[in-house]
Design an enzyme around this catalytic site. Structure first.
Site, PDB file in Angstrom:
ATOM      1  N   GLU A 177     -29.053  22.705   4.873  1.00  8.07           N
ATOM      2  CA  GLU A 177     -29.103  24.034   5.501  1.00  8.07           C
ATOM      3  C   GLU A 177     -30.446  24.333   6.152  1.00  8.07           C
ATOM      4  O   GLU A 177     -30.528  25.042   7.152  1.00  8.07           O
ATOM      5  CB  GLU A 177     -28.798  25.127   4.453  1.00  8.07           C
ATOM      6  CG  GLU A 177     -27.352  25.181   4.005  1.00  8.07           C
ATOM      7  CD  GLU A 177     -27.035  24.301   2.807  1.00  8.07           C
ATOM      8  OE1 GLU A 177     -27.844  23.398   2.481  1.00  8.07           O
ATOM      9  OE2 GLU A 177     -25.974  24.520   2.198  1.00  8.07           O
TER      10      GLU A 177
ATOM     11  N   GLY B 284     -22.231  23.554   2.054  1.00 17.40           N
ATOM     12  CA  GLY B 284     -21.169  24.156   1.252  1.00 17.40           C
ATOM     13  C   GLY B 284     -20.210  23.127   0.668  1.00 17.40           C
ATOM     14  O   GLY B 284     -19.576  23.386  -0.358  1.00 17.40           O
TER      15      GLY B 284
ATOM     16  N   ALA C 256     -20.270  24.868   5.041  1.00 15.63           N
ATOM     17  CA  ALA C 256     -19.678  26.114   5.508  1.00 15.63           C
ATOM     18  C   ALA C 256     -19.536  26.006   7.019  1.00 15.63           C
ATOM     19  O   ALA C 256     -20.223  25.203   7.663  1.00 15.63           O
ATOM     20  CB  ALA C 256     -20.578  27.286   5.128  1.00 15.63           C
TER      21      ALA C 256
ATOM     22  N   GLU D 179     -21.813  22.080  -2.414  1.00 18.63           N
ATOM     23  CA  GLU D 179     -21.765  23.229  -3.335  1.00 18.63           C
ATOM     24  C   GLU D 179     -20.370  23.435  -3.911  1.00 18.63           C
ATOM     25  O   GLU D 179     -20.209  23.751  -5.092  1.00 18.63           O
ATOM     26  CB  GLU D 179     -22.252  24.481  -2.597  1.00 18.63           C
ATOM     27  CG  GLU D 179     -23.724  24.369  -2.222  1.00 18.63           C
ATOM     28  CD  GLU D 179     -24.171  25.453  -1.266  1.00 18.63           C
ATOM     29  OE1 GLU D 179     -23.755  25.421  -0.092  1.00 18.63           O
ATOM     30  OE2 GLU D 179     -24.927  26.345  -1.684  1.00 18.63           O
TER      31      GLU D 179
HETATM   32  N1  CAA Z   1     -19.263  23.733  10.648  1.00 18.19           N
HETATM   33  C1  CAA Z   1     -18.498  23.758  11.743  1.00 18.19           C
HETATM   34  N2  CAA Z   1     -18.095  22.646  12.397  1.00 18.19           N
HETATM   35  C2  CAA Z   1     -18.488  21.464  11.877  1.00 18.19           C
HETATM   36  C3  CAA Z   1     -19.297  21.374  10.730  1.00 18.19           C
HETATM   37  C4  CAA Z   1     -19.682  22.584  10.106  1.00 18.19           C
HETATM   38  N3  CAA Z   1     -20.402  22.599   8.985  1.00 18.19           N
HETATM   39  N4  CAA Z   1     -19.530  20.063  10.483  1.00 18.19           N
HETATM   40  C5  CAA Z   1     -18.892  19.363  11.427  1.00 18.19           C
HETATM   41  N5  CAA Z   1     -18.253  20.206  12.269  1.00 18.19           N
HETATM   42  C6  CAA Z   1     -17.456  19.866  13.447  1.00 18.19           C
HETATM   43  C7  CAA Z   1     -18.322  19.394  14.598  1.00 18.19           C
HETATM   44  O1  CAA Z   1     -18.852  20.504  15.297  1.00 18.19           O
HETATM   45  C8  CAA Z   1     -17.338  18.603  15.406  1.00 18.19           C
HETATM   46  O2  CAA Z   1     -16.530  19.491  16.130  1.00 18.19           O
HETATM   47  P1  CAA Z   1     -16.280  19.270  17.734  1.00 18.19           P
HETATM   48  O3  CAA Z   1     -15.533  17.981  17.799  1.00 18.19           O
HETATM   49  O4  CAA Z   1     -15.479  20.468  18.127  1.00 18.19           O
HETATM   50  O5  CAA Z   1     -17.634  19.187  18.348  1.00 18.19           O
HETATM   51  C9  CAA Z   1     -16.462  17.953  14.343  1.00 18.19           C
HETATM   52  O6  CAA Z   1     -16.649  18.734  13.167  1.00 18.19           O
HETATM   53  C10 CAA Z   1     -16.872  16.523  14.023  1.00 18.19           C
HETATM   54  O7  CAA Z   1     -18.266  16.518  13.698  1.00 18.19           O
HETATM   55  P2  CAA Z   1     -19.325  15.540  14.394  1.00 18.19           P
HETATM   56  O8  CAA Z   1     -18.909  15.206  15.782  1.00 18.19           O
HETATM   57  O9  CAA Z   1     -20.677  16.158  14.222  1.00 18.19           O
HETATM   58  O10 CAA Z   1     -19.167  14.239  13.474  1.00 18.19           O
HETATM   59  P3  CAA Z   1     -20.268  13.123  13.159  1.00 18.19           P
HETATM   60  O11 CAA Z   1     -19.539  12.048  12.427  1.00 18.19           O
HETATM   61  O12 CAA Z   1     -21.013  12.782  14.390  1.00 18.19           O
HETATM   62  O13 CAA Z   1     -21.316  13.843  12.171  1.00 18.19           O
HETATM   63  C11 CAA Z   1     -21.949  15.174  10.250  1.00 18.19           C
HETATM   64  C12 CAA Z   1     -20.906  14.218  10.877  1.00 18.19           C
HETATM   65  C13 CAA Z   1     -23.259  14.423  10.014  1.00 18.19           C
HETATM   66  C14 CAA Z   1     -21.360  15.675   8.930  1.00 18.19           C
HETATM   67  C15 CAA Z   1     -22.194  16.356  11.202  1.00 18.19           C
HETATM   68  O14 CAA Z   1     -20.944  16.916  11.607  1.00 18.19           O
HETATM   69  C16 CAA Z   1     -23.012  17.465  10.630  1.00 18.19           C
HETATM   70  O15 CAA Z   1     -24.218  17.334  10.526  1.00 18.19           O
HETATM   71  N6  CAA Z   1     -22.384  18.604  10.229  1.00 18.19           N
HETATM   72  C17 CAA Z   1     -23.064  19.766   9.735  1.00 18.19           C
HETATM   73  C18 CAA Z   1     -23.590  19.548   8.315  1.00 18.19           C
HETATM   74  C19 CAA Z   1     -24.312  20.792   7.830  1.00 18.19           C
HETATM   75  O16 CAA Z   1     -25.314  21.184   8.352  1.00 18.19           O
HETATM   76  N7  CAA Z   1     -23.756  21.445   6.790  1.00 18.19           N
HETATM   77  C20 CAA Z   1     -24.299  22.657   6.252  1.00 18.19           C
HETATM   78  C21 CAA Z   1     -23.597  23.838   6.859  1.00 18.19           C
HETATM   79  S1  CAA Z   1     -24.340  25.413   6.438  1.00 18.19           S
HETATM   80  C22 CAA Z   1     -23.797  25.736   4.881  1.00 18.19           C
HETATM   81  O17 CAA Z   1     -23.047  25.006   4.298  1.00 18.19           O
HETATM   82  C23 CAA Z   1     -24.318  27.022   4.288  1.00 18.19           C
HETATM   83  C24 CAA Z   1     -24.077  27.151   2.814  1.00 18.19           C
HETATM   84  O18 CAA Z   1     -24.889  26.849   1.979  1.00 18.19           O
HETATM   85  C25 CAA Z   1     -22.832  27.699   2.305  1.00 18.19           C
END
Ligand code: CAA
Length: 258
Positions: free
Chosen positions: A132, A109, A66, A112
């Site tokens: 999360e 998400g 998400a 999910e």
């Molecule tokens: N939300 C918003 N932006 C996101 C995102 C997310 N879930 N995941 C990645 N992005 C964005 C990053 O912020 C980045 O944007 P900027 O260039 O503007 O900074 C862009 O996508 C590229 O991401 P990274 O630079 O982080 O890429 P990476 O290859 O270094 O890492 C990754 C990849 C390991 C997937 C890392 O992006 C990451 O950890 N993302 C978050 C994963 C996460 O925590 N997901 C759970 C979200 S909460 C949820 O989903 C709640 C639910 O149950 C519904």
């Protein structure tokens, strides 16, 4: 076909293809994106010319969760009043069989959403996780329930409590995914599988999906009772008559409702 800004939706033969298209954010699922996915899936669902749906992302990311930036400053009351994530409950009600073709990150998400589909075909580079807890929250799109049903309590609990990411091979072994294929042929394989489903009678395929899903929601006795009702209802279709006649006459079935 409606124009979308965060996804691509197209029909190939009898298969509806939804491609998440927010590459700059690794297909993070914003509220607007969820609405577009639901609108596209619903349009395919009611179209008799579409017998199966494939949902996919990019080679790098199915979806990285998400949209964290969109949610970060929201209050509990706002989330509650807006009924955040409810769009995904609506997506789970789509009756047309849906395959998630997953490459790269399927986190939070993203994992999910893949589990909301009826089954997952994973590329060999797919990574599944519910991280999360590292953000100070828990899964919110059904992950704590669907992951546990898919892979059992021990593995699901470990993943949800530690945020550990699971690779494609482990995901297949654990029963989270139906099949692992080379990343290069993921879409082709998923589309071919979807085309097989789309070649069946659509109302019967919808009925089969309903029956299997009942296994998640009911006791064995209730589930078998529902299955019995549903198979009897199949006998009211022309496609049952055609399917059984075709078998007897040693020819391919020409289903009317496909
Ligand atoms: N939300 C918003 N932006 C996101 C995102 C997310 N879930 N995941 C990645 N992005 C964005 C990053 O912020 C980045 O944007 P900027 O260039 O503007 O900074 C862009 O996508 C590229 O991401 P990274 O630079 O982080 O890429 P990476 O290859 O270094 O890492 C990754 C990849 C390991 C997937 C890392 O992006 C990451 O950890 N993302 C978050 C994963 C996460 O925590 N997901 C759970 C979200 S909460 C949820 O989903 C709640 C639910 O149950 C519904």
């Amino acid at each position: 076909m409606t124009a979308y800004s965060l996804i691509l939706a197209e029909q190939r033969g009898r298969v509806g293809l939804i491609t998440l298209n927010r590459p700059d954010a690794l297909n993070a699922l914003s509220d607007a994106m969820g609405r577009e996915i639901l609108a596209a899936a619903r349009a395919f669902d009611v179209d008799p010319g579409v017998g199966a749906i494939v949902i996919t992302g990019s080679t790098r990311a199915f979806a990285a969760g998400a949209d964290i930036k969109e949610m970060a400053q929201k209050s509990s009351v706002e989330m509650y009043q807006l009924d955040w994530f409810s769009v995904w409950d609506s997506l789970a009600k789509v009756r047309t069989p849906m395959i998630a073709a997953v490459a790269g990150h399927a986190l939070g998400g993203g994992c999910e959403l893949a589990m909301i589909a009826d089954f997952i075909i994973a590329a060999d580079n797919a990574k599944f996780g519910q991280p999360e807890i590292k953000l100070g929250v828990i899964p919110g799109m059904g992950g704590s329930q669907r992951l546990t049903r898919a892979i059992g309590k021990a593995k699901a609990m470990e993943m949800v409590l530690t945020g550990r990411v699971m690779g494609a091979a482990e995901a297949e072994q654990a029963g989270l995914v139906a099949r692992v294929v080379p990343v290069e042929s993921l879409l082709e394989d998923a589309m071919a599988t979807a085309a097989v489903i789309a070649g069946m009678s659509k109302p019967v395929a919808m009925t089969a999906k309903e029956a299997v899903n009942a296994a998640y929601e009911s006791t064995l006795t209730e589930g078998v009772r529902l299955e019995r009702r549903l198979i009897f209802s199949c006998f009211a279709t022309e496609d049952q008559k055609e399917g059984m006649a075709a078998f007897t006459e040693k020819r391919a079935a020409e289903f009317k409702h496909r």
